[in-house]
Design a protein around this motif. Structure first.
Motif, short mmCIF file in Angstrom:
data_model
loop_
_atom_site.label_atom_id
_atom_site.label_comp_id
_atom_site.label_asym_id
_atom_site.label_seq_id
_atom_site.Cartn_x
_atom_site.Cartn_y
_atom_site.Cartn_z
N CYS A 280 61.58 1.71 -3.20
CA CYS A 280 61.28 2.30 -4.27
C CYS A 280 60.18 3.42 -3.95
O CYS A 280 59.43 3.15 -2.95
CB CYS A 280 60.52 1.42 -5.32
N PRO A 281 60.45 4.58 -4.57
CA PRO A 281 59.34 5.71 -4.04
C PRO A 281 57.99 5.53 -4.74
O PRO A 281 56.94 6.15 -4.21
CB PRO A 281 59.99 6.89 -4.58
N ASN A 282 57.75 4.73 -5.59
CA ASN A 282 56.41 4.49 -6.37
C ASN A 282 55.82 3.29 -6.56
O ASN A 282 54.90 3.25 -6.98
CB ASN A 282 56.39 5.51 -7.65
N CYS A 283 56.73 1.96 -6.11
CA CYS A 283 56.01 0.78 -6.13
C CYS A 283 54.74 1.04 -5.19
O CYS A 283 55.04 1.35 -3.98
CB CYS A 283 56.94 -0.31 -5.78
N TYR A 284 53.70 0.45 -5.55
CA TYR A 284 52.48 0.49 -4.59
C TYR A 284 51.76 -0.92 -4.69
O TYR A 284 50.65 -0.48 -4.05
CB TYR A 284 51.48 1.60 -5.33
N CYS A 285 52.21 -1.95 -4.89
CA CYS A 285 51.41 -3.13 -4.84
C CYS A 285 51.22 -3.38 -3.45
O CYS A 285 52.05 -3.16 -2.66
CB CYS A 285 52.05 -4.09 -5.76
N PHE A 286 49.97 -4.01 -3.26
CA PHE A 286 49.87 -4.28 -1.81
C PHE A 286 48.95 -5.57 -1.63
O PHE A 286 48.44 -5.97 -2.65
CB PHE A 286 49.06 -2.93 -1.11
N ASN A 287 49.05 -5.89 -0.27
CA ASN A 287 48.27 -7.24 -0.09
C ASN A 287 47.31 -6.74 0.91
O ASN A 287 47.40 -5.93 1.73
CB ASN A 287 49.36 -8.17 0.58
N ILE A 288 46.13 -7.71 1.03
CA ILE A 288 45.35 -7.49 2.23
C ILE A 288 45.00 -8.58 3.03
O ILE A 288 44.91 -9.67 2.55
CB ILE A 288 43.86 -6.92 1.75
N THR A 289 45.15 -8.51 4.30
CA THR A 289 44.73 -9.89 5.07
C THR A 289 44.23 -9.23 6.15
O THR A 289 44.04 -8.37 6.51
CB THR A 289 46.17 -10.23 5.67
N ASP A 290 43.51 -10.50 6.77
CA ASP A 290 42.64 -10.30 8.06
C ASP A 290 43.30 -10.55 9.28
O ASP A 290 44.13 -11.85 9.08
CB ASP A 290 41.44 -10.89 7.92
#
Lengths: 398, 329, 152, 347, 661
Positions: A280-290
């Protein structure tokens, strides 16, 4: 408006590559079309309408290390100097470990954190108006539209990016940009719009950045009829798409149909992967991991998707969207209801990739057609929708 | 694979009838078959909840999707649904794998077996035009492909079947309640089973290394492969997204992607009959199927084991034999 | 007695040194770890480029741990446990044997030379054998050198 | 982008009532951003404290460069390094961590509204969201109470004094304590739910004269599961607080109440008139407390709670903590019942 | 996190090739390490004291000791840190002696590697969590499986100490092999005179219950709490009524093979194996009983004065609970007939096994102690004949790889010598007695002297060599072999050949081992936990071994071991509660997908399906059953099972730490 003769295309790319990274659609060894950094001599493919993935990765990186950090132990000497012990204060609260004496630096380690900023100047060349509009729609989110937080990492890259879009001459059967206020020659987010006509491309600058690109010497003035030819291409393409649904009222429709049993029917063949969101060109959900080894590490932002059951899974084991249909519903609701409510726009530019590359060809158009119709004001008494809700939640026979 | 008998319509009718009866008699809550996709080049999984909708079901050589993937835990909606579904030969083997491990409840299943004569490699076929392919038809030994401009090309069926169909040993389902149509002739010898694997094996290590790196460089970690995999069973708790232990990090690069695929491979080892669902689900066309075929080749050589053949068999890694013919050193 | 590896002298002591290979050993607590202990007690010299991780049983090893070690930069991985039939937990090494065998067979597909991975059985009393196994294995890996430009 | 001025309208004609910003957006987002001031009725009662990290509309007013906006906003992803100065064991699986920012200036200027949360994290492990539960007037440290459940919380439990952490705070919206002035306050909490309300309780007790009666009903499974025992003693001792402490089942030596929180609440029979009820605890407790409050004739606008969801960014972008269009991390975690009723049920 | 690292010099054992001081200082740079120290002898009293002091003063919450192998001192140091108030499982050892200083002569290299090993240990210790041993209530009853001399000895010792013991014996009487023997070496005292009083003691002891003619059906549970299903086989005689008068046996018209007499005589379909049987109860061999086979007869029913015959009897199942189990199932005689075809495969009547000969020598045996040629026995008009030439052949089914028995059976050399002496004694000194041997193994007390006596005093002719062939010729058994000392072919015309059959694992031993979840070797003998450290224990806690089920043994060794085992059991059951190792598997039920692979693979049946409050089932590891092998951990697809103390993440972290930094 200018004209770029076909034979000047490579020179134009080379010109752009002098001062920026140029990203353009190219085929890989399996013949799959991707946006890839362009190098002189590489073959650019404009024939095929859409790349497999939208080019959003070049601004909203799938993997983005945004913090680097390191610890330094104060070491043996310092550790020995450190006075520990002392009597516990009788005053509550009782501390597990006695606080260090007044004025003494308690830390036995030193922490260094730096933020990673990597935003090279780049030109995304030959993306389609729907792809460009994807950026435009994400800009609202990351730019802090409406008083929300501003994302320096996305925006730094976005700021350094120029979008050279290409009008779609022959839309695919999965295209539906016109249904979501878009167009095969749409200009949202576009800096320079090229339209393929005989012998080359017309070029329209839509921003200052676009204007600057026109400084390239290979551009000619638009010849007689060329502007009209371009307009014809645009008009024909626009007409070639039959809007599959009526967008008006969809947010209200999704709200009204939140508990509709049809969600269950439509999600049956969904396998809960993330393909739709990742193409998708605009799905923007993200995850943050260390990630860390020994004393140094990094904090990484990666794409995530709302179909991932772990996306909302809490450590207690509770998951607000444990059931697949709830995750399914969330994606469409987010695009056509939640996002519009927050950002006064839509989170879909109608490229149709999610339909085409879905392993089971879930059809967004069908979902919106089915569930995007608002209940008429007089219909839908509250009891009904509640009853439907109970029905849906217990998952009994539908 | 023998040339097509062309009895698709007959089988299709039979599937519809069986589905209709099962729905009418209330033996199933819904029936999973194949149905037409967004254009005439696509056949997709179709879910039918009422008998009057069974005519939406189709059967033709585009019906690639292995429907047993919808039996995986947490897929059925409602969770305790009684499900009818159609299976091809290779699909039935994943079903057998699932039944061996009691990962699906046989009591709640109604299985319609579909004798299969090979499925079209849609991915290859759709590449014969630069623009959109809108229609694919199979007649006898010819595949006709039509693009959005209305141009049509004729292809030899044999060359455009999926790889594993070309050397298919079990075209008839291994497990079913009713068979739709008559069983097709099973090939007597299936010599070139591992052709493509052996070609790859012959490459020098460095070359294999490069090819792997290239293939996994483009993985977008959408997890379509594992979600489409019928025997992958961590579902909500996939280890590849877990942090404890951290087998695969969330970073997307060739190494992590390959590691992710290795996790999948070892989890389905001995349970995966290489139905190819992962491969076809991959939106970026990574040839995953080769890995799983290689694994099965090795299992065959190691233990003379073929997954999904025998209901009574135990998955190879859940058991052992003190006399296993390897690892004696 | 086998000599320390040729590269062991004259170069930097760091594991990252020129020509060095990094080899990880995963050993079961009851047999092979004790066997390696025995080799130490007998002062049997062994190559330097080897680091041992102790686990209770080879049955506790998932092939993925080994792949993970390769991913993190190991040039070779050696797994060793009790001889089949001698498992402290009766069956662990039988399960391990199947998994490790499949791994061994799959590694070439990923571009690994076969010398980079080995699984073997060394009992607590086989100190000499341990020395031999580890020395030979590391020689094999050294011949190939560090892994470079790898997919995994 | 912000600088554009030559943007043309898209070729599709559309002016939809559903997308009030649509027209503006088509003209360029700079202008669109003028509009939302009146939009977005996110909070009916929430407050935002210092706004140090939270951007205002002015930050991205038309013509302002992105760089300027960035400077004004800071980097919301960048945690402030801090050091653990004290660890207070609360129960067998809950510890309270008192941390100080390493930058004294930051520590000095730090303020938050009761009910606001922070991201407490360890570099190398990750972050997790916790209520800031030290008193808003405490300038020495920030306190977070952590129950050991997953990776981050386990790592936090392994911390010792002197270890480094990162803090992003304050975030979200706190309780509208100013609006409540002159009202009776009823806290109903269970188990670790006390952590979310402790700062607010401290605030109301420190500003005791601003409020009428203050009642605290707090329950846990057993005496060992009660957190903040040092606070409890204080509340019980105070004459101007009605503290009702209860445990689920009778145990020897317990001299306070026995019974589940909702039952005790009903026994106490608080009058709804001019009363604000604030509840937090395990989901099942909240469910029954709400029923009890309803029985006691509390109306939705008198009831507040604070929610918990899996969060990552904490700034309303990453997408996972939404309840319909509202993000718990920025629009919450404090919600009134009135607000909650409007949202899809995705608890 | 506050980690302390202590690096040992071990005098010069480590310090000679590892710079202990230097790497201790370097370890101070590792994440979480706040204290480092190098100590000359860490395990010494001052060394341990230094660790404890540092824990207290520096508030250490985890400790790494870099010294010798954990097999050497892990337990020591766990106790040390526990003494300072730290959880003993927040401790890890780096093996820088056996795995480093002793195998690397080069100091810079050794130091570098030692530092790496410390890094790994620190990486692991960071992942550790406090563990607490579990306590379980202990059932003090003991099950002894097998009523041979080993089982009898163990049972008596335990019963004397006050424990309740149940002896389960698969035959109708206890006594085992020893009851079949005539005399015992090297004292030539009467076997029965030693054993039968012990059997009677057993039956009369208030703390012992004998369950004869019974077998173990199923074993569940774990140390301290076993639940055992015992199958009492149908004897067709009500043993509560049977008075052991033998009347039925006398009157029974149906002959049946006599297992007690090793088939050299017959008994009746209803029988009591021997007069001193305990319990002395009759049983019907239904395969030979006329009533069961032909539907008529019922003689025994008519003659029984106690009305004890019950043709309808069925197997009965009894469930009992025990705290410990002693396996004393003994051995079988090697079935030479199936292997030694060159010896006639049992078709030559005058070729018999040692145990058959033993029965013949026995005064209460079928020949009442007369040595007779079997070919002349039981025939009309033929007077049984005494042999004049007797040949013994040793190592039958022992030390013979060709029959899959490479081990020494331990007893054959001695019993052959005994039988050779007894032959001379019973038949007369003039009898020619030959013994073909390979090596004489006379290792026990008085054994060598005993063999010497046979050779000198009794003039038994010992021939070193293997017999290649036995065949009948003119009423004799031709013995053809090689005297390897003389290097000559030997041929003897023997009247009787006795094969010194070795010892083989008891029939059904492997099935029993599977039921008990204990290991057994390739020959079917049960495996001890460790040959020297834990020779009486199995790897399954609470299950012990006694006697020849573990390996071939003679009577003195068996009895000694049986008493040792009793002591071990007493040691275990002296506690009211047992502490179990906390280094076991644990399921994170939040992530469990209920695939039950763990149940499938566990050798100990530790995982079980646990019903949760919401009605779903998740895996749960029974803490007291789990032995901590981790097979389930490697099998669980979602990795929701972890092994405490050997966590998956800690394995990966050790690898990562050493490779990447």
């Amino acid at each position: 408006m200018k004209f770029l003769p076909q034979d000047q295309l490579e020179a134009f790319l080379a010109h752009l590559a002098e001062s920026a990274i140029v990203v353009a659609p190219q085929r890989d060894q399996d013949g799959v079309l991707f946006f890839q950094p362009w190098e002189a001599g590489a073959e650019v493919e404009f024939e095929q309408l859409l790349t497999r993935q939208s080019p959003k990765d070049y601004v909203f990186r799938q993997t983005e290390t945004y913090l680097k950090f390191g610890y330094q132990m104060k070491g043996k000497a310092a550790a020995e100097e450190e006075e520990v012990g002392g009597k516990k204060s009788k005053d509550e609260p009782a501390a597990e470990e006695a606080p260090p004496a007044e004025g003494e630096e308690p830390a036995h380690e030193v922490l260094q954190v730096e933020t990673v900023e990597d935003a090279p100047e780049q030109v995304i060349f030959g993306l389609r108006p729907c792809d460009a509009r994807g950026y435009y729609q994400m800009d609202q989110v990351f730019g802090g539209y409406g008083g929300f937080y501003y994302d320096p990492y996305y925006m730094a890259k976005r700021e350094a990016t120029t979008l050279v879009a290409l009008t779609c001459a022959q839309p695919w059967s999965t295209c539906f940009c016109t249904a979501v206020y878009g167009s095969p020659s749409g200009t949202d987010g576009v800096d320079l719009l090229l339209t393929g006509i005989e012998g080359g491309f017309t070029a329209e600058a839509l921003t200052e950045r676009g204007e600057n690109l026109l400084g390239f010497g290979g551009f000619a003035d638009v010849g007689t009829g060329q502007a009209d030819a371009a307009q014809t291409v645009k008009d024909e393409a626009f007409a070639a798409i039959d809007p599959p649904f009526e967008i008006e009222g969809v947010p209200q429709g999704l709200r009204d149909n939140f508990e509709d049993p049809a969600w269950h029917d439509l999600q049956m063949r969904c396998i809960s992967c993330g393909t739709c969101t990742y193409v998708c060109p605009n799905c923007y959900c993200f995850n943050i991991t260390d990630e860390m080894v020994e004393k140094s590490g990094e904090r990484v932002r990666t794409w995530d998707n709302c179909f991932n059951p772990g996306y909302t899974l809490e450590t207690s084991g509770h998951n607000p969207r444990e059931q697949k249909f709830a995750r399914f519903r969330n994606r469409f609701s987010h695009k056509f209801w939640y996002y519009p409510e927050k950002y006064d726009s839509l989170l879909c530019s109608g490229c149709g990739r999610c339909i085409r590359y879905c392993p089971t060809k879930i059809d967004l158009r069908e979902v919106i057609r089915t569930l995007g119709r608002p209940h008429a004001a007089e219909a839908a008494p509250a009891e009904d929708s509640e009853a439907a809700g109970v029905h849906a939640q217990t998952g009994e026979d539908l | 694979m023998s040339p097509a008998n062309g009895n698709y319509e007959e089988v299709e009718q039979r599937i519809r009838e069986l589905a209709r009866t099962a729905l009418e008699e209330g033996r199933v809550d819904y029936f999973i078959g194949w149905t037409a996709g967004y254009n005439e080049s696509e056949v997709i999984p179709g879910f039918v909840r009422s008998a009057d909708r069974v005519d939406a079901l189709v059967w033709n050589p585009l019906a690639a999707y292995n429907l047993t993937a919808f039996l995986k835990r947490k897929m059925p909606d409602p969770p305790q649904a009684k499900i009818g579904l159609a299976v091809k030969g290779c699909d039935s083997r994943t079903l057998v794998s699932l039944l061996q491990e009691e990962l699906v409840d046989r009591e709640r299943l109604y299985v319609v077996g579909v004798p299969c004569e090979g499925i079209v490699n849609r991915r290859a076929v759709s590449k014969v035009f630069a623009n959109e392919v809108v229609k694919i038809e199979v007649e006898d030994d010819t595949i006709s492909v039509t693009n959005q401009d209305g141009e049509t090309k004729q292809l030899a069926r044999e060359e455009y079947l999926l790889d594993h169909c070309r050397s298919c040993k079990y075209p008839n389902p291994r497990y079913f309640d009713d068979l739709a149509g008559e069983a097709v002739t099973e090939p007597e010898d299936q010599a070139p089973m591992w052709r493509e694997i052996e070609e790859f094996e012959a490459l020098p290590e460095a070359e294999k290394d490069r090819l792997m790196a290239e293939a996994f460089e483009k993985c977008i970690r959408c997890y379509a492969c594992i979600n489409a995999c019928p025997v992958c069973y961590c579902w909500d708790n996939c280890v590849c997204r877990a942090r404890q232990p951290k087998l695969v990090s969330q970073k997307v690069n060739a190494q992590e992607n390959l590691m992710f695929q290795m996790v999948h491979m070892f989890h389905v080892a001995g349970r995966c009959p290489s139905c190819g669902n992962c491969d076809r689900a991959c939106p970026v066309e990574i040839p995953l199927y080769l890995l799983h075929r290689k694994m099965n080749k090795e299992l065959k050589e190691m233990l003379d084991f073929e997954p999904g053949i025998d209901l009574e068999q135990k998955p190879v890694f859940q058991t052992f034999d003190v006399n296993d013919p390897f690892g004696q050193h | 007695m086998a000599q320390a590896t040729e590269t062991a002298t004259g170069t930097t002591a760091s594991w990252d040194g020129e020509g060095r290979v990094k080899v990880v050993g995963i050993l079961c607590n009851w047999c092979s770890y004790a066997g390696a202990d025995g080799a130490g007690t007998a002062r049997l010299r062994q190559p330097f480029d080897f680091r041992i991780v102790r686990v209770p049983c080879t049955g506790r090893i998932d092939p993925l741990h080994i792949l993970k070690a390769f991913e993190k930069g190991a040039d070779g991985v050696l797994v060793s446990g009790c001889h089949p039939g001698d498992c402290h937990y009766a069956e662990g090494n039988y399960y391990a044997r199947r998994k490790l065998e499949l791994l061994e067979r799959m590694l070439p597909q990923l571009g690994f030379e076969p010398e980079r991975f080995k699984y073997t059985w060394v009992s607590a009393s086989e100190a000499q054998r341990w020395q031999q196994v580890v020395t030979e294995f590391i020689k094999g890996v050294e011949k190939l050198g560090p892994r470079e430009g790898r997919a995994l | 982008m912000a600088k554009n001025d030559k943007r043309k309208a898209a070729s599709s004609p559309a002016q939809a009532a559903d997308f009030p910003g649509r027209e503006a957006a088509a003209r360029g987002n700079g202008e669109a951003r003028k509009a939302p001031a009146a939009r977005n009725p996110v909070k009916t009662g929430g407050v935002q404290s210092d706004g140090r990290r939270r951007m205002t509309i002015d930050d991205i007013r038309p013509g302002a460069t992105i760089a300027a906006a960035r400077n004004a906003a800071g980097n919301p992803y960048l945690p402030e390094p801090a050091t653990v100065v004290e660890i207070v064991p609360e129960t067998h699986n809950i510890k309270s961590f008192r941390v100080r920012f390493d930058d004294e200036a930051v520590m000095e200027n730090f303020s938050f509204a009761p009910g606001q949360v922070g991201q407490l994290g360890i570099f190398g492990v990750g972050e997790s969201t916790f209520a800031i539960n030290s008193s808003p007037s405490t300038k020495e440290y920030l306190q977070f109470s952590v129950m050991r459940t997953g990776e981050v919380t386990t790592a936090l439990h392994n911390l010792s004094v002197g270890d480094k952490v990162g803090v992003r705070a304050p975030m979200g919206c706190g309780f509208p304590v100013d609006e409540w002035k002159g009202k009776k306050i009823l806290y109903v909490m269970g188990g670790i739910g006390s952590a979310a309300l402790r700062a607010t309780i401290h605030y109301t007790l420190e500003h005791r004269d601003d409020y009428e009666d203050v009642t605290i009903i707090y329950g846990a499974r057993s005496p060992e599961d009660l957190t903040y025992k040092y606070d409890i003693d204080d509340w019980v001792e105070r004459k101007d607080v009605n503290a009702v402490i209860t445990i689920d089942r009778e145990v020897p030596g317990w001299d306070k109440r026995v019974g589940f929180v909702p039952a005790v609440l009903e026994e106490e029979q608080p009058r709804p008139k001019d009363t604000i009820a604030i509840t937090c605890g395990p989901p099942i407790m909240i469910k029954f407390v709400l029923q009890s409050l309803e029985k006691l004739q509390f109306t939705d606008d008198q009831i507040y709670t604070t929610l918990e969801k899996r969060m990552k960014c904490g700034i309303g972008i990453c997408g996972r903590c939404n309840m319909g269009p509202r993000y718990v991390c920025v629009d919450g975690p404090v919600f009134s019942m009135t607000e909650l009723r409007e949202l899809p049920d995705e608890m | 996190m506050r980690i302390g690292v202590f690096v040992c010099h071990c005098g010069t054992n480590i310090a000679a090739t590892v710079d202990s001081e230097g790497i201790a200082a370097r370890a101070g740079e590792l994440k979480g390490v706040v204290h480092t120290e190098d100590i000359i002898y860490t395990c010494s009293e001052p060394g341990q004291h230094a660790i404890q002091q540092a824990i207290r003063e520096k508030n250490l919450d985890r400790v790494v000791v870099a010294a010798c192998s954990p097999h050497m001192h892990e337990v020591t140091f766990r106790r040390t840190v526990e003494g300072a108030g730290l959880n003993p499982y927040l401790f890890e050892m780096a093996n820088i002696r056996e795995h480093c200083s002793w195998i690397h002569p080069d100091k810079p290299e050794g130091s570098e590697k030692a530092y790496d090993l410390i890094k790994m240990a620190v990486a692991k210790v960071r992942d550790l969590e406090p563990l607490y041993a579990n306590e379980v209530e202990v059932n003090k009853d003991v099950l002894v499986i097998g009523g041979g001399v080993a089982g009898i000895q163990t049972a008596l010792d335990l019963a004397e100490a006050g424990l309740k013991v149940t002896v389960v014996e698969k035959e109708t009487t206890i006594g085992g092999t020893m009851a079949q023997l005539d005399k015992t070496f090297p004292t030539i005292d009467c076997s029965a005179c030693i054993l039968t009083p012990r059997m009677v003691d057993c039956s009369q002891h208030e703390n012992i219950e004998i369950m004869a003619y019974s077998e173990i059906d199923r074993v569940q549970g774990y140390v301290g709490n076993f639940t055992v299903d015992i199958r009492k086989k149908a004897s067709m005689v009500d043993w509560d009524k049977c008075i052991g008068c033998e009347l039925c046996q006398q009157k029974c018209p149906a002959k049946a093979p006599d297992a007690f007499n090793e088939g050299i005589a017959t008994t009746k379909a209803i029988y009591i194996p021997f007069p001193q049987a305990v319990p002395k109860k009759a049983a019907i061999q239904v395969d030979y009983c006329r009533w069961f086979q032909e539907g008529k007869c019922r003689v025994c029913e008519r003659v029984c004065p106690a009305d004890a015959i019950d043709y309808e009897q069925q197997d009965e199942f009894v469930q009992k609970e025990f705290g410990a189990i002693v396996v004393a199932t003994g051995q079988d005689v090697f079935p030479w007939e199936d292997y030694y075809h060159e010896y006639g495969s049992g078709r030559i009547p005058d070729v018999i096994s040692g145990l058959q000969y033993e029965r013949m020598l026995n005064a209460s045996g079928p020949t009442h102690g007369h040595v007779l040629r079997p070919s002349t026995m039981g025939q009309k008009d033929v007077e049984p004949e005494e042999p004049k030439t007797v040949v013994f052949i040793q190592c039958i089914g022992s030390r013979d790889e060709s029959v899959g028995r490479p081990y020494c059976s331990n007893v054959c050399c001695m019993y052959t010598a005994k039988q050779a002496i007894l032959t001379k004694d019973h038949v007369g000194m003039e009898t020619e007695v030959y013994v073909f041997y390979i090596d004489i193994r006379a290792f026990g007390k008085g054994y060598e002297e005993f063999v010497k006596r046979a050779q000198t005093e009794f003039a038994v002719k010992y021939v070193r060599g293997r017999v290649s062939k036995l065949y009948e010729e003119r009423g004799k058994v031709k013995v053809r072999g090689m005297d390897t000392l003389l290097g000559k072919q030997v041929e003897i015309d023997a009247d009787l050949v006795v094969l010194a059959s070795g010892i083989t694992a008891a029939d059904g031993a492997s099935e029993l081992a599977q039921r008990l979840n204990i290991s057994y070797d390739q020959y079917g003998f049960f495996k001890e936990s460790h040959p020297k450290l834990r020779p009486l224990e199995t790897n399954t806690a609470g299950i012990f071994l006694a006697g020849a089920c573990q390996a071939p043994k003679d009577i003195p060794t068996t009895v000694a071991q049986a008493s040792g085992t009793a002591a071990k059991v007493l040691g275990l059951l002296a506690k009211d509660k047992l502490k179990t190792s906390p280094m076991i598997a644990r399921v994170d039920q939040n992530r469990c997908v209920s695939c039950w692979k763990c149940i499938e693979v566990c050798p100990f049946s530790a995982p079980e399906k646990e019903e949760l409050r919401d009605g779903s089932y998740k895996s749960h590891i029974i803490e007291t059953v789990c032995q901590g092998c981790g097979i389930c951990v490697a099998t669980c697809p979602v990795n929701c099972i972890d092994l405490k103390g050997f966590g998956t993440q800690s394995v990966l972290d050790q690898i990562e730490e050493v490779l990447l930094t």
